[in-house]
Write an enzyme that holds these catalytic residues in place. Structure first.
Site: not given
Ligand code: URA
Ligand code: CA
Length: 442
Positions: A81, A160, A167, A182, A186
């Site tokens: 990621h 999220d 946010r 966050s 995932k």
């Molecule tokens: N990517 C995400 O999935 N969440 C965040 O808070 C920042 C970048």
């Protein structure tokens, strides 16, 4: 437990209990919870922070608000990621290379966000390529081919999704515990057993300093390890585009050129470093040196490129693009962007450089904008290079003259040419290994 009590607790600077965190994640998923209460709690967290235990508990609680996948892919399912950058095409290089070495790459990617590109948008520039597959097909392709790259399947971490949107509009994105939870909610829900993080650092990244990048990387590694995942992280430089191509089909072309051995440079370097960590975490290689040798020989033999072709075919796309990049969408017009001064390229506002591609149509400015897969630009100079006034520093690929004018303006203002020769930092700024050991390569 009422949400108002949890807001008050965090407002006063207390750590939230496991029960309070469960309640918060559940409330975030519940459409009946008012946005203002969630937003107030997010701001209290942004200001007063969360410790490692709270962050790990919030991550797991958010993950459990949706599907939790536990994929059987005939080996250690490994994901990578990136926290997001410009010209950041490592997935398209390393997923097939790692698969060619025997890894099982299960990659869930996103679309472009803000000024950053998204792997799903890039892959969709390949004629016929499908990024939305039923879970069964996705896992079968990982088992049979060794890699598959899709958008999010099922309903992963819906809490999220709601919190992220809030946010975005309440000034609470820039919180390390909120970013870490966050992203990792995932990733945990996606079911990868091993996760390699590429935390970007610099003017094109969420984190602007190595110190903050390392704090974010440590937080995410800690969350993954507390939840039984094998974790490693690299902090990599994002103060100029990683590859020389920016734009969807252009970045696919560059990944193909790298896999074909025609192009090297930082995109290859960072891809190999991440791929090394993926092979180590997967248990495919025992030492970093062995992993590097495996990747190098796959690259030399062209087996990364044939893996990419296999993956494209399995996902419904036209794999002939791997051997004739002229089959990718092409822009109607091209023109050079010329340097306005003589000196050294000393700074690139990479967020603005990403914005330039978005202005051309390579990204969305509104949720429902349609992407133009062909447009973007190629940089011809890197930080630290000499430039002469009037010389081409980039080449625009475009379909609309008015958009090209705006993009060129953005790209011009992203560049700083100075009289002194700068020395850019290394591409890999730091590394966290599986055992938690931190290294800062010179
Ligand atoms: N990517 C995400 O999935 N969440 C965040 O808070 C920042 C970048
Ligand atoms: Ca991404």
């Amino acid at each position: 437990m009422a949400l108002i009590d949890i807001i008050n607790h965090k407002k006063l600077g207390f750590a939230l209990s496991a029960g309070e965190i469960q309640e918060f994640a559940g409330a975030a998923k519940d459409p009946g919870t008012p946005d203002y209460q969630l937003a107030a709690l997010l701001m209290a967290i942004r200001i007063n922070g969360m410790d490692a235990r709270e962050t790990a508990e919030l991550t797991l609680a958010m993950a459990h608000t949706g599907d939790m996948l536990s994929p059987d892919v005939g080996g250690v399912a490994v994901d990578k990621h990136s926290t997001g950058g410009v010209g950041d095409t490592t997935t398209l290089v390393l997923a097939p290379l790692v698969a060619a070495c025997g890894g099982r790459v299960l990659k869930m990617s996103g679309r472009g966000l803000g000024h950053t590109g998204g792997t799903v948008d890039k892959l969709e520039s390949i004629p016929g390529f499908q990024t939305e597959l039923p879970e069964g097909d996705f896992l079968r392709i990982v088992r049979e081919v060794g890699c598959c790259v899709v958008g999010q399947t099922g309903e992963l971490a819906p809490a999220d999704k709601r919190l992220y949107a809030l946010r975005d509009v309440t000034g609470t994105v820039d919180s390390i515990p909120l970013i870490a939870s966050s992203i990792m909610s995932k990733k945990l829900a996606g079911g990868a057993q091993a996760i390699v993080l590429d935390v970007k650092c610099g003017s094109g990244a969420l984190m602007k300093t190595p110190e903050d990048s390392l704090l974010l990387a440590r937080a995410m590694v800690d969350i993954g390890q507390r939840n039984g995942r094998r974790m490693a992280a690299l902090i990599t430089r994002m103060d100029e585009p990683l590859g020389s191509h920016v734009g969807n089909a252009l970045e696919v072309k560059e990944a193909i050129d790298v896999l074909a051995g025609r192009v090297g440079g930082p995109l290859l370097q960072v891809s190999l470093a991440l791929g090394t960590r993926m092979l180590l975490l997967s248990g495919v290689a025992d030492t970093a040196q062995q992993a590097q040798e495996m990747l190098d020989s796959a690259l030399r033999a062209g087996s990364g490129l044939s893996k990419l072709a296999e993956m494209i075919t399995a996902q419904g796309g036209d794999a002939r693009v791997c051997f004739d990049t002229g089959l990718l969408p092409q822009a109607r017009f091209q023109r050079p962007v010329k340097a306005k001064a003589t000196g050294w390229l000393s700074r690139m506002d990479t967020e603005l450089a990403g914005e330039a591609a978005r202005l051309l149509g390579a990204g969305r400015r509104r949720k429902d904008d349609v992407i133009d897969p062909a447009v973007g630009y190629m940089t011809l100079k890197r930080l630290g290079d000499k430039v002469v006034a009037g010389e081409a520093v980039a080449r625009l690929y475009y379909n609309d003259e008015a958009l090209a004018v705006q993009a060129e303006e953005a790209l011009q203002s992203a560049l700083t040419v100075s009289p002194d020769k700068p020395s850019p930092a290394p591409w890999i700024l730091a590394r966290i290994d599986q055992d938690g050991k931190e290294t800062s390569p010179a």
